[in-house]
Write an enzyme that holds these catalytic residues in place. Sequence first.
Site, PDB file in Angstrom:
ATOM      1  N   LYS A 250       0.863  -1.182   0.000  1.00  0.00           N
ATOM      2  CA  LYS A 250       0.000   0.000   0.000  1.00  0.00           C
ATOM      3  C   LYS A 250       0.903   1.237   0.000  1.00  0.00           C
ATOM      4  CE  LYS A 250      -3.162   2.627   3.022  1.00  0.00           C
ATOM      5  NZ  LYS A 250      -4.081   2.619   4.173  1.00  0.00           N
ATOM      6  N   LYS A 262     -10.181  12.827   7.898  1.00  0.00           N
ATOM      7  CA  LYS A 262      -9.733  12.467   9.245  1.00  0.00           C
ATOM      8  C   LYS A 262      -9.694  13.725  10.109  1.00  0.00           C
ATOM      9  CE  LYS A 262      -6.481   8.731   8.023  1.00  0.00           C
ATOM     10  NZ  LYS A 262      -7.179   7.615   8.707  1.00  0.00           N
ATOM     11  N   ASP A 332     -12.096   7.008   3.531  1.00  0.00           N
ATOM     12  CA  ASP A 332     -10.904   6.790   4.344  1.00  0.00           C
ATOM     13  C   ASP A 332     -10.492   5.318   4.360  1.00  0.00           C
ATOM     14  OD1 ASP A 332      -8.776   7.444   5.921  1.00  0.00           O
ATOM     15  OD2 ASP A 332      -9.931   7.733   7.765  1.00  0.00           O
ATOM     16  N   GLU A 334      -9.301   3.635   2.000  1.00  0.00           N
ATOM     17  CA  GLU A 334      -8.742   3.705   0.646  1.00  0.00           C
ATOM     18  C   GLU A 334      -7.660   2.661   0.395  1.00  0.00           C
ATOM     19  OE1 GLU A 334      -7.596   5.335   3.115  1.00  0.00           O
ATOM     20  OE2 GLU A 334      -5.444   5.023   2.871  1.00  0.00           O
ATOM     21  N   ARG A 336      -7.587  -0.529   1.072  1.00  0.00           N
ATOM     22  CA  ARG A 336      -8.128  -1.756   0.483  1.00  0.00           C
ATOM     23  C   ARG A 336      -8.521  -1.539  -0.972  1.00  0.00           C
ATOM     24  NH1 ARG A 336     -12.402  -2.130   5.200  1.00  0.00           N
ATOM     25  NH2 ARG A 336     -10.612  -1.086   6.161  1.00  0.00           N
TER      26      ARG A 336
HETATM   27  N1  BES Z   1      -4.227   4.565   6.857  1.00  0.00           N
HETATM   28  C1  BES Z   1      -5.377   4.298   7.635  1.00  0.00           C
HETATM   29  C2  BES Z   1      -5.110   3.317   8.768  1.00  0.00           C
HETATM   30  C3  BES Z   1      -4.169   3.762   9.846  1.00  0.00           C
HETATM   31  C4  BES Z   1      -4.654   4.401  10.966  1.00  0.00           C
HETATM   32  C5  BES Z   1      -2.843   3.469   9.767  1.00  0.00           C
HETATM   33  C6  BES Z   1      -3.788   4.766  11.991  1.00  0.00           C
HETATM   34  C7  BES Z   1      -1.962   3.837  10.772  1.00  0.00           C
HETATM   35  C8  BES Z   1      -2.445   4.479  11.895  1.00  0.00           C
HETATM   36  C9  BES Z   1      -6.475   3.719   6.768  1.00  0.00           C
HETATM   37  O1  BES Z   1      -6.500   4.166   5.458  1.00  0.00           O
HETATM   38  C10 BES Z   1      -7.779   4.095   7.378  1.00  0.00           C
HETATM   39  O2  BES Z   1      -8.041   5.254   7.475  1.00  0.00           O
HETATM   40  N2  BES Z   1      -8.567   3.101   7.779  1.00  0.00           N
HETATM   41  C11 BES Z   1      -9.836   3.351   8.370  1.00  0.00           C
HETATM   42  C12 BES Z   1     -10.812   2.334   7.826  1.00  0.00           C
HETATM   43  C13 BES Z   1     -12.251   2.590   8.197  1.00  0.00           C
HETATM   44  C14 BES Z   1     -12.718   3.890   7.595  1.00  0.00           C
HETATM   45  C15 BES Z   1     -13.105   1.459   7.712  1.00  0.00           C
HETATM   46  C16 BES Z   1      -9.684   3.224   9.881  1.00  0.00           C
HETATM   47  O3  BES Z   1      -8.920   2.368  10.338  1.00  0.00           O
HETATM   48  O4  BES Z   1     -10.306   4.004  10.592  1.00  0.00           O
HETATM   49 ZN    ZN Z   2      -4.704   4.768   4.704  1.00  0.00          ZN
HETATM   50 MN    MN Z   3      -7.552   5.976   5.244  1.00  0.00          MN
END
Ligand code: BES
Ligand code: ZN
Ligand code: MN
Length: 481
Positions: A250, A262, A332, A334, A336
Site C-alpha cells: 500500500k 480524518k 478513508d 482507501e 483496500r
Molecule cells: N491509513 C489508515 C489506517 C491507519 C490508521 C494506519 C492509523 C496507521 C495508523 C487507513 O487508510 C484508514 O483510514 N482506515 C480506516 C478504515 C475505516 C474507515 C473502515 C480506519 O482504520 O479508521
Molecule cells: Zn490509509
Molecule cells: Mn484511510
Amino acid sequence: MIEISLADAKELPAEIPLGFAALEGGTILGGAGIAPGLRREIAARADADGFRGKLDETASLCVPWEGVERRVLLAGAGPQSRFGGESLRRACGALAHAAKRRFEALAFDPADRVQEAAEGMMLAAYGFNEYKKAEPGRLKGAKLLVRRSSERRRAEKALERAKLSCEAVFLARDLGNRAPSDKPPRALAQFAKSLEGAGVSVEVLGPQEMSSLGMGALLGVSRGSAQPCAFVHLSYRGPGAKRKIGLLGKGITFDSGGLSLKPPAGMETMKRDMAGAAAVLAVFKVLPRLKPKIEVHGFCAFSYNMPGPDALKPGDVVRAMNGKTIEVLNTDAEGRLVLADALSYAVREKMDALIDVATLTGAAVTALGPKVGVAMGTDRALLRGLLEASRRAGEILCEFPLVADYKEWIQSSVADLCNMGRVRGEGGTVIGGLFLEEFAGGLPWVHLDIAGPSWSSSGGSLAAQGATGAIVRTLIEFLCP
Ligand code: BES
Ligand code: ZN
Ligand code: MN
C-alpha cells in the site's frame, strides 16, 4: 551512521572501551578470554553501580585488566528465560546510544551473534537527516570481536547480512519520514525505476495504462488529488528460480481520509501510509545482493488520498481490475481499494503466493499497539513461514482470523462489495482482511497489517521517533532464510 567491522579479540587496543551484554542477575555473555576473577570483579562493580541487566540499561566501569585500566561498558540483555537474538539487538542498541557522545570507537563481544549485534548497533544509530543536519555524535564505528579464526568466515557473512538488512530498513525509514508533498506517487515510481539493474527490472504504469487495464479502484482513490497515481511492478529472478512470490505494498503518500476527512490528530502521521510500499521497495534494493533462488515480484500502488474537487464521494461505485464493483461508503478506507487493483494485477501475473503489506486499519493499532503487526491469510504454510521469519527478525506478528461469518458485513445493496463493515467500529482489522481476500484470486495469500509498528511516536532503542521500516527485516528473513 556507524561503521561496523570485525576484529581479532587478541589484537584489541587497550584504549578502546569494551562492551558486553549482561543478563539480569549479572551473567556476562561472551568474553571467553576474561579470567574468572575479572569477570566477578566486573559483575560486582556493575552491581554496586545499581546495574541490574534489564533491557535498555547500561553501565560504564573502569576495571584493572591485564595490568592496565580498561573501560568496560555493560548493556542489559534482560532475563535469561527470555533471552534470544532480539535481547542482543536491544542490548547493542542501548550500548550504541550510551557510547554515542562519549567514545569514538567501541569493541563488543557478540557472543556468536554477530548479525544481531551489528543490527542492534546500526538500527540504534539511524537518524533522518533529509531536512536538518545530523546530530553530532562521536561514535564512528564499532568492532565486533571474533575469538577463533575458524569463525571468521561465518562472522563475515553475518555482518554482511546485517548491513544489507539495515540498508533496506533505512531506505524504508527515509521514505516514510519524508514530507508528504516531497514524495508524490510519480516520484516514488521514479525512485523504484532507479532500483533497476542486474537482476531487477521495473515497469511503471501511469493513469492511462491503468485505465486501459481497468484499475478503477486505484484511479478512484487518486481523483481527489492534483497528482496522478502510479503503479510499479518490480521483478527479480534468482538463479534456478521455481517459485514466484508476489509482494504487494500500500503506497498512500498521504492519507487525509478524502472526503471522509480524518480529524487533525489522525492525519499527523499519515505521511507513513506508504510504509507497505516502502517495505517492498526496500526489499528490492537488496534482493540482487542477497540472491535468493526464487522469483520475487513487487507491486506498489501509489496515490495520495485527498478531498479535492473531483474526489470520490461516499456512495460512489468503482470497478476494480478483476471486474468486482465496490461501493465506497467511506473514502478513508482507501488502502483496500488501491490493494484491490494491486492484488488483481498480481493474480493476472500468475504468482505462486501473495503477501500484501499495508498500514490498513486503525483498529489494528487499537488492538495491539505500536509494537505488533497483524498477519491473516488463506495458507497455513505461508503464514507459518512469515511468523517464523518475524521471530528471527525480532518483529512481532500476531495472527488474526478471517472470520467467514463477517463476510456478509461487506456486502453492498448496489455493488459486489462495500469498502467498510456494516457494524461500525467492530472487527475493523478482520473486515479489512476479508475485503482483500476477495481480490487474491484464491491464491495462497497473507495480508500483513503494519498500521501499528510502522511508526514509533516515542522512539526506542532500535528506532528513532518516526517511521520504523517495520516488516522489512521479516520479509528479508522470509525470502532469504
Ligand atoms: N491509513 C489508515 C489506517 C491507519 C490508521 C494506519 C492509523 C496507521 C495508523 C487507513 O487508510 C484508514 O483510514 N482506515 C480506516 C478504515 C475505516 C474507515 C473502515 C480506519 O482504520 O479508521
Ligand atoms: Zn490509509
Ligand atoms: Mn484511510
